[in-house]
Design a protein around this motif. Structure first.
Motif, mmCIF file in Angstrom:
data_model
loop_
_atom_site.group_PDB
_atom_site.id
_atom_site.type_symbol
_atom_site.label_atom_id
_atom_site.label_comp_id
_atom_site.label_asym_id
_atom_site.label_seq_id
_atom_site.Cartn_x
_atom_site.Cartn_y
_atom_site.Cartn_z
ATOM 1 N N SER A 194 0.847 -1.192 0.000
ATOM 2 C CA SER A 194 0.000 0.000 0.000
ATOM 3 C C SER A 194 0.878 1.236 0.000
ATOM 4 O O SER A 194 2.068 1.174 0.335
ATOM 5 C CB SER A 194 -0.930 0.025 1.215
ATOM 6 N N GLU A 196 0.670 3.794 1.984
ATOM 7 C CA GLU A 196 0.999 4.228 3.339
ATOM 8 C C GLU A 196 1.929 3.250 4.058
ATOM 9 O O GLU A 196 2.928 3.656 4.657
ATOM 10 C CB GLU A 196 -0.275 4.398 4.166
ATOM 11 N N ALA A 197 1.612 1.955 3.994
ATOM 12 C CA ALA A 197 2.361 0.957 4.759
ATOM 13 C C ALA A 197 3.507 0.343 3.979
ATOM 14 O O ALA A 197 4.333 -0.377 4.546
ATOM 15 C CB ALA A 197 1.419 -0.146 5.242
ATOM 16 N N THR A 236 5.855 -3.775 8.452
ATOM 17 C CA THR A 236 6.379 -3.218 7.203
ATOM 18 C C THR A 236 7.874 -3.511 7.120
ATOM 19 O O THR A 236 8.606 -3.312 8.090
ATOM 20 C CB THR A 236 6.151 -1.700 7.145
ATOM 21 N N SER A 239 9.612 0.348 2.025
ATOM 22 C CA SER A 239 8.696 1.368 1.513
ATOM 23 C C SER A 239 8.597 1.240 0.003
ATOM 24 O O SER A 239 9.397 0.538 -0.630
ATOM 25 C CB SER A 239 9.201 2.766 1.884
ATOM 26 N N ARG A 263 4.900 6.940 -8.001
ATOM 27 C CA ARG A 263 5.798 6.558 -6.912
ATOM 28 C C ARG A 263 6.938 5.632 -7.330
ATOM 29 O O ARG A 263 7.969 5.596 -6.648
ATOM 30 C CB ARG A 263 4.995 5.877 -5.797
#
Length: 289
Positions: A194, A196-197, A236, A239, A263
């Motif tokens: 994801s 965020e995570a 996690t 990233s 990203r």
């Protein structure tokens, strides 16, 4: 005909699972309207997903499994999910393995599918913490003899460690072995991904082993079907900025693809369509503008 029915059922169950995870639960009557199928079909789908351990049936519907962030299904249960998408992803990802290179494959059912497509890439050195992946190369070498007309047999380095429900080897022994190695490309399967995570897993020891794999790789290629997007495990380990390429399937929504393009340096989408009637898959590559 049966293959088409299986594919439709697989797509339908992926949509049901997405709804359960996104909304925290769904009702049977809502699913029948949205999917335009019978009540009996929805209940069969819920039964199948419950057997795989990815949701829990309740009166009138379904909810996420209890403690979802720490729940880790076994290898066989995960193998039954999105098998067509994983095959498409494996075909596309195999093209990223350069002959003669040193690569690593993490544990997981998508990397297991990928391993079978890497048997024809010559001169590979394969580092893996997956017993299943190692077995793919070992079985091929036994069946073919020294080379048997295939590409020259790969050199396989299997890390030690403690076995997980996914048949991966993790823990201090695996971590120490991986830390001393360097490979050109890591093909990394994930439990969840994801914005965020980042990349996550429900297994704390596996998270640390995956961190070591990422650190030891010059290029990180994540292989993940569209149902992994939005799933968050307990820990996690990387990233999105640590990822060079994401290889996914055509079920990934366009809005999510756009977010990924912003990203990541590269997104490869294996669309699974036949090319000229031949038995091969097309892969589209999306790059940031």
């Amino acid at each position: 005909m049966s293959d088409n029915h299986n594919l439709l059922a697989e797509q339908r169950r992926a949509l049901i699972l997405e709804e359960v995870r996104r909304r925290g639960g769904v009702r049977v009557n809502e699913l029948t309207r949205r999917l335009n199928v019978s009540d009996m079909t929805v209940r069969r789908d819920l039964d199948a997903l419950a057997r795989q351990g990815v949701l829990e049936k309740v009166h009138g519907g379904a909810v996420p499994v209890s403690g979802a962030s720490t729940h880790e299904p076994g290898f066989e249960a995960k193998s039954a999910l999105e098998s067509g998408a994983k095959e498409d992803i494996a075909r596309a990802a195999a093209r990223l393995a350069a002959p003669g290179s040193a690569i690593a494959l993490s544990g997981g059912t998508t990397t297991y599918a990928l391993a079978q497509h890497l048997l024809d890439v010559p001169g590979l050195t394969v580092v893996t913490n997956s017993l299943r992946v190692a077995d793919v190369f070992h079985a091929a070498q036994r069946a073919d003899g020294a080379s048997g007309g295939r590409a020259p047999a790969a050199t396989v380095v299997l890390t030690g460690g403690v076995r997980t429900p996914s048949d991966s080897l993790v823990g201090p022994v695996a971590d120490a072995a991986i830390a001393s190695l360097h490979f050109d490309t890591l093909f990394l399967g994930v439990h969840g991904i994801s914005a965020e995570a980042g990349l996550s897993t429900p297994n704390l020891a596996e998270a640390e082993t995956n961190r070591r794999l990422v650190r030891s790789a010059r290029r990180v290629v994540v292989v993940a079907d569209h149902t992994k997007w939005g799933t968050v495990g307990l820990s996690t380990f990387a990233s999105l900025e640590d990822v060079d390429i994401l290889v996914t399937d055509g079920g990934m929504p366009e809005a999510v693809r756009a977010e990924i393009r912003e990203r990541l340096p590269e997104l490869v989408v294996a669309d699974g369509e036949a090319d000229g009637g031949e038995d091969r898959r097309k892969a589209g590559t999306d790059r940031p503008r």
